[in-house]
Scaffold this active site. Structure first.
Site, PDB file in Angstrom:
ATOM      1  N   GLY A 242      65.237 -11.756 -28.235  1.00 43.48           N
ATOM      2  CA  GLY A 242      65.755 -10.817 -29.245  1.00 43.48           C
ATOM      3  C   GLY A 242      67.264 -10.608 -29.170  1.00 43.48           C
ATOM      4  O   GLY A 242      67.879 -10.722 -28.114  1.00 43.48           O
TER       5      GLY A 242
ATOM      6  N   GLY B 213      62.058 -12.066 -24.477  1.00 40.51           N
ATOM      7  CA  GLY B 213      63.463 -12.268 -24.148  1.00 40.51           C
ATOM      8  C   GLY B 213      64.390 -12.855 -25.196  1.00 40.51           C
ATOM      9  O   GLY B 213      65.596 -12.864 -24.978  1.00 40.51           O
TER      10      GLY B 213
ATOM     11  N   CYS C 212      68.045  -7.666 -26.923  1.00 42.12           N
ATOM     12  CA  CYS C 212      67.134  -7.653 -25.785  1.00 42.12           C
ATOM     13  C   CYS C 212      67.875  -8.096 -24.534  1.00 42.12           C
ATOM     14  O   CYS C 212      68.667  -9.040 -24.595  1.00 42.12           O
ATOM     15  CB  CYS C 212      66.027  -8.654 -26.108  1.00 42.12           C
ATOM     16  SG  CYS C 212      65.043  -9.095 -24.713  1.00 42.12           S
TER      17      CYS C 212
HETATM   18  P1  5GP Z   1      65.766 -10.220 -33.292  1.00 43.19           P
HETATM   19  O1  5GP Z   1      65.173 -10.631 -34.600  1.00 43.19           O
HETATM   20  O2  5GP Z   1      66.706  -9.078 -33.404  1.00 43.19           O
HETATM   21  O3  5GP Z   1      66.346 -11.376 -32.526  1.00 43.19           O
HETATM   22  O4  5GP Z   1      64.520  -9.731 -32.389  1.00 43.19           O
HETATM   23  C1  5GP Z   1      63.703  -8.663 -32.732  1.00 43.19           C
HETATM   24  C2  5GP Z   1      62.699  -8.441 -31.629  1.00 43.19           C
HETATM   25  O5  5GP Z   1      63.322  -8.058 -30.402  1.00 43.19           O
HETATM   26  C3  5GP Z   1      61.723  -7.276 -31.860  1.00 43.19           C
HETATM   27  O6  5GP Z   1      60.721  -7.583 -32.769  1.00 43.19           O
HETATM   28  C4  5GP Z   1      61.190  -7.029 -30.449  1.00 43.19           C
HETATM   29  O7  5GP Z   1      60.155  -7.922 -30.096  1.00 43.19           O
HETATM   30  C5  5GP Z   1      62.393  -7.354 -29.583  1.00 43.19           C
HETATM   31  N1  5GP Z   1      63.042  -6.102 -29.085  1.00 43.19           N
HETATM   32  C6  5GP Z   1      63.435  -5.039 -29.803  1.00 43.19           C
HETATM   33  N2  5GP Z   1      64.033  -4.114 -29.019  1.00 43.19           N
HETATM   34  C7  5GP Z   1      63.999  -4.608 -27.764  1.00 43.19           C
HETATM   35  C8  5GP Z   1      64.454  -4.113 -26.500  1.00 43.19           C
HETATM   36  O8  5GP Z   1      65.038  -3.042 -26.373  1.00 43.19           O
HETATM   37  N3  5GP Z   1      64.210  -4.913 -25.426  1.00 43.19           N
HETATM   38  C9  5GP Z   1      63.562  -6.112 -25.525  1.00 43.19           C
HETATM   39  N4  5GP Z   1      63.317  -6.804 -24.426  1.00 43.19           N
HETATM   40  N5  5GP Z   1      63.168  -6.625 -26.716  1.00 43.19           N
HETATM   41  C10 5GP Z   1      63.369  -5.874 -27.811  1.00 43.19           C
END
Ligand code: 5GP
Length: 347
Positions: free
Chosen positions: A183, A181, A186
């Protein structure tokens, strides 16, 4: 129903307290780490930051750029075997230290993984990635990948609690990916109400993994350079980044121009955009929805990398950690209700 009332923290809830130090310059700080993996028995040395296995971030171009800094790219699972072969033919041997193969858990994914691994047995890391790492089927899948590839370092996730970290390590995983959660694209917490504040997840899961000789990756939720220092300070062995690497030349995604400004499209792996692109393949991969956003275009990724590596070095200097390895031992978090002073806008 039960309520746990001890407080769980995210990056925004803390700061790192400075400590007396004999370090005179941040250039003295060593960011390389060496790990020996508990189940594969392999050893790796490098800067433990990983580009996320998202279409828009985990590209071959990103892998080449980040390998220059000894970082890793979890290459997304949508490249064909031909594209992999073409890419690897243009690289020297050292690239294998800096790339991970990503896979989901469907039969189709397993078949593709097997074809890729037999074409390129030098590949050292397999990342088995699902949105919800709590199912028995997932644990069984990890166990079968371990049986087939006894000497490959296996990453598995995502989970956020110690007991599941232990179960996955005992099933054969070496490194557990932690985060549900947090991301940037996300919407799990919005759509399902499920999640765990990332810093507490990291602290608790690192403790469980280290007890068994394993490692963890803090995956998601790093929005600014300081968050990386907090994740490492909390005990993360590796950090995975999506949003902070989006918007650069090396990230895939359309360049959009509007009102004289340039943007790049960035989307979650279970967003409508990703599902449309991969026609059904992604819906089961990510149980919940993700967002599609446009991030300001930021040029080559190199400047961004230098910026956050400099930030981590500086954090190490503030607490007297000569090596990144010492950062968590020297970290004391203080709970706060303020972060950046935004009188003149955000950094
Ligand atoms: P960020 O660095 O952008 O905060 O987080 C990246 C991470 O978000 C990814 O490695 C993956 O675990 C998560 N993530 C990527 N796409 C999605 C999505 O569509 N839904 C959710 N729940 N998590 C995602």
């Amino acid at each position: 129903m039960r309520i746990e009332s001890d407080i769980k923290l995210g990056f925004k809830d803390v700061l790192i307290r400075p400590k007396r130090s004999t370090l005179s310059s941040r250039s003295q700080v060593e960011l390389n780490r060496t790990f020996t993996f508990v189940n594969s028995g392999k050893t790796w040395t490098g800067v433990p930051i990983i580009a996320a296995n998202m279409d828009t971030v985990g590209s071959f171009e990103m892998a080449v750029a980040l390998a220059e800094h000894k970082m890793i790219t979890a290459v997304h699972k949508h490249y064909s075997i031909e594209q992999w072969s073409e890419f690897l033919a243009q690289q020297d041997e050292s690239i294998f230290n800096h790339i991970m193969v990503s896979t989901g858990t469907s039969q189709q994914d397993m078949a593709k993984l097997n074809t890729l691994m037999s074409a390129h047995p030098e590949l050292q890391f397999i990342c088995v990635d699902v949105a919800n790492g709590y199912s028995e089927a997932f644990v069984n899948f990890v166990r079968s990948v371990r049986q087939q590839y006894p000497e490959t370092t296996l990453i598995a996730g995502n989970v956020v609690t110690g007991e599941m970290v232990e179960e996955l390590i005992l099933a054969g995983a070496d490194v557990i990916k932690v985060g549900i959660g947090p991301g940037s694209v996300c919407t799990t917490r919005v759509k399902t109400g499920v999640g765990y504040p990332q810093l507490s997840a990291v602290i608790e899961c690192a403790d469980a993994a280290h007890g068994l000789g394993g490692q963890i990756i803090s995956d998601g939720g790093c929005a600014i350079a300081g968050d990386l220092s907090k994740a490492f300070g909390g005990g993360a062995d590796f950090i995975m980044l999506g949003g902070m690497l989006a918007g650069h030349d090396e990230a895939a995604g359309d360049l959009i121009e509007r009102d004289g400004k340039q943007y790049k499209r960035f989307y979650g792996m279970s967003s409508a955009t990703a599902m449309g692109k991969h026609a059904g393949g992604v819906a089961e991969y990510r149980a919940s929805e993700g967002k599609t956003v446009e991030v300001p275009y930021r040029g080559p990724v190199n400047a961004t990398v230098l910026d956050f590596l400099g930030g981590i070095r500086s954090a190490c200097t503030y607490v007297g950690a000569r090596q990144l390895k010492e950062l968590s031992k020297r970290t004391t978090f203080i709970r706060v209700q303020e972060q950046e002073n935004q009188v003149f806008g955000k950094e």
